[in-house]
Enzyme design. Structure first.
Site, mmCIF file in Angstrom:
data_model
loop_
_atom_site.group_PDB
_atom_site.id
_atom_site.type_symbol
_atom_site.label_atom_id
_atom_site.label_comp_id
_atom_site.label_asym_id
_atom_site.label_seq_id
_atom_site.Cartn_x
_atom_site.Cartn_y
_atom_site.Cartn_z
ATOM 1 N NE ARG A 1 -20.460 45.244 -34.676
ATOM 2 C CZ ARG A 1 -19.166 45.087 -34.590
ATOM 3 N NH1 ARG A 1 -18.669 44.004 -33.992
ATOM 4 N NH2 ARG A 1 -18.333 45.973 -35.102
ATOM 5 N NE ARG B 1 -15.947 52.216 -31.588
ATOM 6 C CZ ARG B 1 -15.195 53.275 -31.852
ATOM 7 N NH1 ARG B 1 -15.235 54.328 -31.044
ATOM 8 N NH2 ARG B 1 -14.420 53.303 -32.914
ATOM 9 C CG HIS C 1 -9.287 45.972 -30.626
ATOM 10 N ND1 HIS C 1 -9.460 46.718 -31.765
ATOM 11 C CD2 HIS C 1 -10.478 45.359 -30.410
ATOM 12 C CE1 HIS C 1 -10.685 46.566 -32.220
ATOM 13 N NE2 HIS C 1 -11.319 45.741 -31.421
ATOM 14 C CG ASP D 1 -13.419 42.955 -29.817
ATOM 15 O OD1 ASP D 1 -12.856 43.127 -30.917
ATOM 16 O OD2 ASP D 1 -13.916 43.888 -29.173
ATOM 17 C CE LYS E 1 -14.952 47.565 -29.382
ATOM 18 N NZ LYS E 1 -13.887 46.534 -29.425
ATOM 19 C CB SER F 1 -14.843 46.608 -36.292
ATOM 20 O OG SER F 1 -16.068 46.123 -36.734
ATOM 21 C CE LYS G 1 -10.478 42.208 -32.926
ATOM 22 N NZ LYS G 1 -11.668 42.610 -33.492
ATOM 23 C CB THR G 2 -15.245 37.996 -35.043
ATOM 24 O OG1 THR G 2 -15.115 39.065 -34.102
ATOM 25 C CG2 THR G 2 -16.257 37.002 -34.527
#
Length: 529
Positions: free
Chosen positions: A320, A55, A217, A255, A197, A236, A240-241
């Protein structure tokens, strides 16, 4: 119908070919024909995103219209963009797309039909249409028939390079959100995360303003037998994932979620996982999801064997993979779960002083929700090459348009109503800071998460950490007792004390600067400098 939908976002008289809601096979074929990427040995489409491999926060703006001016928390994150310059960018984007072949995707944000929103996405690249289709909720035939008018439109023109002097942008790229016109413009960047996003940012505004839904989030999963639901917050790179993709539980989403009066629901219909250094041994669910219909971003691929090298960060550490959620074998494909029993905050503490797991009361939970302490991980944003400590409000500050206190108070009310247990887990460093200590072992973190989810952690004795003002368990089966007490993992105890007090002061200073109106009882639940 399609012409009316195009006209609603300023695209009239399109002269190129239009492909509407192409299947993954068709979009993959188109992407290959257009030389947008290559096919890997497992059938996934591998693309590179050019100079933007993450980003670009400096290029994201919210259009400062009369309808939202008093609602937005303006500042360095939510930067205002003039209506006059927005009109210039919109005209440039529409003129650019109107003479090109375009790919249209009808998609939904929100797995719970009571709260979902309809997004009309127009892409220059077939691979970005494939990404949009796989990441969002795919509407049923009935929802498609009732799609017009769309709630929001997203126009994606990565090949258009803007002129800052003409368009008033920060660079050649821009992501502009106009809540009054209900349009998102994305120009000059091929990074797919900007699509995801920007839609998340839209939902983070609409859900609290138009509904009593808290946007988060977060990832979420549920026990397949009891239906008990857990929510994982974290930026990120904090796990989390990885931690929500538990083979013993059903994945709701990885997410972005909404917390309504009676449930947690996924905003998306897919996952966007970091691919760097994954393997069949460490992250089998994600690894097996990389197949035909998935999109790999910036992963190095051998052009002879077509095998991806997930350990090669030559292009970026922020590699990714995007795939629909049903590619995860134990996914809850409806994307909904019950009111959460457990909330877990994930932080990657580069200083190595936070306990690997600690328990928070409601005020402590609101404090850490507002603080969002972690470390930016290499590659998540352009220019970040090693972990950097940061405070990201609500564990998602770049995507939250409203006042943080508004979200935090909603969060506290929902915790109170549901009796939800909250834990803070450090997936970062132990035994010393980054460069001295080591990263917390994933196996140990998984055991701590399991103890929090099944409640066995509550059978442990707890000691109060006077610096960070949290309760720390003294024992968890399978985890060294010493690891649970971070000071004991440091060789130099005085160095730990100095570093811990320094980090605590960072919390205090951050809260004082950002939240002068924080409720006193919430402030008192934070670390003590």
């Amino acid at each position: 119908m399609i012409q009316d939908q195009l006209a609603a976002c300023g695209l009239e008289g399109c002269r190129g070919a239009i492909l509407i809601d192409g299947s993954p096979a068709v979009l993959t074929e188109k992407a290959l024909k257009n030389h947008e990427g290559i096919l890997t040995s497992k059938g996934a489409l591998a693309v590179e995103t050019g100079k933007y491999t993450g980003r670009s926060p400096e290029d994201r703006f919210i259009v400062d219209t009369e309808g939202v001016h008093d609602q937005i928390a303006w500042g360095s994150v939510n930067k205002p963009f003039s209506v006059e310059n927005y009109e210039k960018v919109k005209r440039a984007v529409c003129d650019y797309l109107s003479v090109r072949d375009i790919y249209i995707v009808h998609a939904m944000a929100g797995a719970d039909t009571r709260w979902c929103r309809k997004f009309f996405i127009v892409c220059e690249r077939a691979s970005q249409a494939l990404f949009s289709r796989q990441l969002l909720v795919r509407p049923s035939k009935r929802q498609l028939a009732d799609f017009e008018p769309q709630d929001f439109s997203v126009l994606v023109a990565p090949g258009l390079k803007l002129n800052p002097e003409v368009h008033g942008t920060h660079s050649e790229a821009a992501v502009l959100i106009n809540f009054d016109e209900k349009i998102v413009l994305i120009a000059g960047t091929q990074y797919n995360g900007e699509i995801k996003k920007s839609i998340f940012s839209v939902m983070n505004y609409l859900m609290p303003v138009e509904e009593d839904v808290l946007p988060m989030h977060s990832s979420a999963n549920m026990d397949p037998v009891t239906g008990e639901t857990a929510v994982f917050f974290g930026l990120s790179g904090t796990g989390k994932t990885t931690l929500s993709a538990d083979p013993q539980r059903m994945l709701i989403g990885d997410d972005e979620h909404g917390w309504s009066e009676g449930s947690v629901f996924n905003f998306e219909g897919g996952c966007y996982a970091k691919a760097i250094r994954i393997s069949a041994a460490t992250e089998p669910e994600i690894y097996r999801a990389i197949r035909f219909g998935s999109i790999l971003e910036n992963v190095v691929v051998d052009h002879v064997t077509r095998k991806p090298d997930y350990f090669d960060g030559t292009v970026t550490e922020n590699t990714r993979v995007a795939y629909p959620i049903d590619y995860i074998e134990n996914a809850q494909v409806l994307g909904q779960g019950r009111y959460p029993n457990v909330i877990i905050f994930l932080t990657a503490d580069a200083f190595g002083v936070l306990p690997p797991i600690s328990r928070l009361d409601i005020n402590g939970a609101m404090y850490h929700f507002l603080s969002g302490f972690t470390s930016k991980v290499a590659g998540t944003e352009r220019g970040v090459t090693e972990p950097q400590p940061t405070f990201s409000t609500l564990f998602g500050e770049p995507f939250m348009p409203l006042s943080p206190l508004r979200y935090a108070r909603m969060f506290g009310e929902k915790l109170q109503a549901g009796g939800t247990r909250v834990y803070l887990i450090n997936t970062g460093w132990t035994g010393g800071p980054y460069g001295v200590g080591r990263r917390m072992e994933l196996a140990s973190t998984r055991l701590m998460v399991s103890a929090a989810l099944d409640g066995t952690i509550e059978s442990s004795d707890f000691v109060h950490d006077e610096i960070f003002n949290v309760d720390v368990p003294t024992h968890i089966d399978g985890v060294s007792d010493q690891v649970l007490q971070p000071r004991e993992t440091w060789t130099d105890k005085a160095a730990y004390d100095e570093c811990a007090h320094r980090v605590a002061k960072m919390f205090v200073d951050n809260a004082a600067e950002k939240y002068p109106d924080m409720d006193p009882e919430v402030r008192a639940a934070g670390p003590v400098a």
